[in-house]
Design an enzyme around this catalytic site. Structure first.
Site, short mmCIF file in Angstrom:
data_model
loop_
_atom_site.label_atom_id
_atom_site.label_comp_id
_atom_site.label_asym_id
_atom_site.label_seq_id
_atom_site.Cartn_x
_atom_site.Cartn_y
_atom_site.Cartn_z
N MET A 13 0.87 -1.15 0.00
CA MET A 13 0.00 0.00 0.00
C MET A 13 0.91 1.20 0.00
O MET A 13 1.37 1.61 1.05
CB MET A 13 -0.89 -0.02 1.23
CG MET A 13 -1.82 -1.22 1.21
SD MET A 13 -2.54 -1.47 2.81
CE MET A 13 -1.08 -1.63 3.79
N GLY A 14 1.24 1.73 -1.15
CA GLY A 14 2.08 2.91 -1.27
C GLY A 14 1.63 3.84 -0.18
O GLY A 14 2.26 3.95 0.83
N THR A 15 0.49 4.41 -0.34
CA THR A 15 -0.27 5.02 0.76
C THR A 15 0.06 6.39 1.26
O THR A 15 1.20 6.83 1.26
CB THR A 15 -0.20 4.12 2.02
OG1 THR A 15 -0.56 2.81 1.67
CG2 THR A 15 -1.14 4.60 3.09
N THR A 16 -1.05 6.99 1.76
CA THR A 16 -0.94 8.16 2.61
C THR A 16 -1.84 7.86 3.81
O THR A 16 -3.02 7.59 3.63
CB THR A 16 -1.49 9.40 1.89
OG1 THR A 16 -0.83 9.54 0.65
CG2 THR A 16 -1.26 10.63 2.73
N GLY A 145 3.07 8.83 0.63
CA GLY A 145 2.48 10.14 0.33
C GLY A 145 2.76 11.18 1.39
O GLY A 145 2.65 12.37 1.15
#
Lengths: 235, 245
Positions: A13-16, A145
């Site tokens: 989950m690359g994610t922010t 992110g």
């Protein structure tokens, strides 16, 4: 290189992810993109996971690692709640996450933000990055992110916000990160936790505010081409 | 004195590295280009993103440019290499014009030139890190071809680069037919671009659609596509499940 999609890359989950305290509770926020390499495997994931009635965790990094840690901690907290006879505190939940993250630091790759409300300390946010450090913070940001949000929060964060202000801040921040981080995207999910309980909110990608260099979405180029010409100037 | 260590191991066949430069990996990259033949010529679409690794750094990069009178070039991959290719083509078109003989390079010739450039660079282990789409019309003949950074080239009724190969081509195979109208062609391309926007991490929601016909090239103004998120399954993805997956 062309054609090198690597669909067997681990789900990450690359994610922010964001957690913010306010006057009375906490607001947790996250994007909804899960990727395998450059492919978006899930564009509507839910990264804010329940541990107990009053404690939630935002997950980032390896999807598998964060899921298994959440599962273990939910299990331990369930037993703990029964033995204690009352809801677990946010601090206990955070420490259980810390123990797993720290003692398995060589194998795990997940950054977590624990947030919740209990009757002793009120709303609390704990950040637990890679390595298993536990840090209690008035607000926490994580995931790929978050790099784009340090300056934003330095400027925009204020002590003693209302529930509405805190949620607006979180939605704005996740939306800004989505605009610049390829690994974040989709919808913004928020979870608000206070003495009254838990509220989940959903902000679809097309309803978010437009940022620099972004344009108003259209149905099709054909609509633009067929639009009537603007009125001539009326001097 | 030379402080920078060369990265070559002893058994290297690459020759001296110190004098020439090579593109080892791309820095600022563009993602997919999708194109199809339609009734009057070629339609091509590309978004305006220039990614810097995983950062969506530049959002107004024009990745499609007219070449001469009869061609349109779209590029994905390293943007600086695309700009270099445009310089090469400028020179090619200039020399062609200088003949002043009424003849002009058509899309097939430009595609052939690009193929030679890309393949020869690949053979020298110094590739131009791009996948190119070349479309055009000359004397009523429609042409659509593609060249990759390793020199693979072919022509077809519809082509795509990068992620478009996986996500757009199946759509094109199903929906393309001979003699598409302009409107139908645009709708198919927008369908492809929307899927890419959902599923390609490096896609950016700002695109242009370009058209080339016997009359010439038109590149649309930049615009954004509407996206759809309001499914009940998205609002509550894991109803009833333990955990949120």
């Amino acid at each position: 290189m062309d054609l090198d999609m690597n669909v067997n890359a681990p789900h990450s989950m690359g994610t922010t992810i964001i957690g913010v305290t306010y006057n009375g509770g906490v607001v947790l926020g996250a994007d909804s993109r899960t990727s395998t390499g450059m492919y978006v495997a899930n564009r509507a994931s839910d990264k804010i996971t329940q541990l107990t009635d009053n404690v939630y965790v935002c997950r980032s990094g390896s999807a598998a690692d964060s899921q298994i840690v959440s599962d273990y901690v939910r299990y331990f907290l369930h037993q703990h709640t029964i033995q204690l006879g009352q809801p677990a505190t946010v601090k206990v939940a955070a420490n259980l996450i810390r123990l797993l993250s720290y003692n398995n630091k060589n194998m795990l790759q997940t950054g977590l933000i624990v947030g919740g409300w209990d009757k002793y300390e009120g709303g609390k946010i704990y950040g637990i990055p890679l390595g298993g450090t536990l840090v209690e913070q008035p607000f926490a940001i994580g995931g790929s992110g978050s790099s784009y949000l340090y300056g934003f929060f330095d400027q925009a964060w204020k002590e003693g916000m209302t529930k509405e202000e805190a949620e607006q801040l979180v939605v704005k921040a996740v939306s800004l990160a989505i605009a610049r981080d390829g690994a974040s995207g989709g919808v913004v999910r928020t979870v608000i936790i206070n003495s009254d309980g838990v509220t989940r909110n959903f902000y679809p990608g097309d309803k978010l505010q437009l940022w620099h260099d972004e344009l108003e979405p259209q149905n099709s180029l054909l609509d633009i081409l067929n639009a009537p010409s603007p009125e001539p100037m009326n001097i | 004195m030379n402080f920078t260590a060369s990265k070559q191991p002893e058994s290297c066949l690459l020759g001296p590295e110190s004098d020439s430069q090579r593109t080892l990996y791309p820095y600022v990259t563009g993602t997919s280009v999708v194109a199809l033949k339609y009734k009057d010529g070629i339609l091509m679409a590309a978004d305006m993103g220039g990614s810097y690794g995983s950062t969506l750094r530049y959002k107004s990069v024009e990745r499609m440019k007219p070449i001469g009178k009869h061609s349109l070039l779209g590029a994905s991959g390293e943007i600086s290499d695309f700009q270099e290719i445009l310089k090469y083509l400028d020179e090619l078109i200039l020399y062609d014009n200088m003949w002043d003989d009424g003849n002009s390079l058509g899309p097939k010739e430009v595609h052939n030139y690009l193929t030679r450039v890309m393949y020869n660079r690949r053979n020298k282990f110094n590739p131009l890190w791009n996948s190119l789409v070349l479309g055009g019309v000359k004397k009523g003949e429609k042409y659509l071809g593609t060249v990759s950074m390793i020199g693979v080239n072919f022509e077809d009724n519809h082509v795509a680069t990068g992620f478009g190969n996986h996500l757009a081509r199946p759509i094109l195979r199903q929906e393309w037919h001979e003699n598409l109208s302009f409107e139908d062609g645009v709708k198919i391309l927008e369908k492809c671009m929307r899927v890419l926007l959902y599923r390609d991490r490096s896609a950016v929601n700002k695109l242009q659609i370009a058209k080339i016909t016997e009359e010439g090239v038109t590149i649309s103004q930049p615009y954004s596509l509407k996206t759809y998120w309001e499914f009940s399954a998205f609002e509550n993805p894991t109803q009833g499940a333990v955990g949120s997956w």
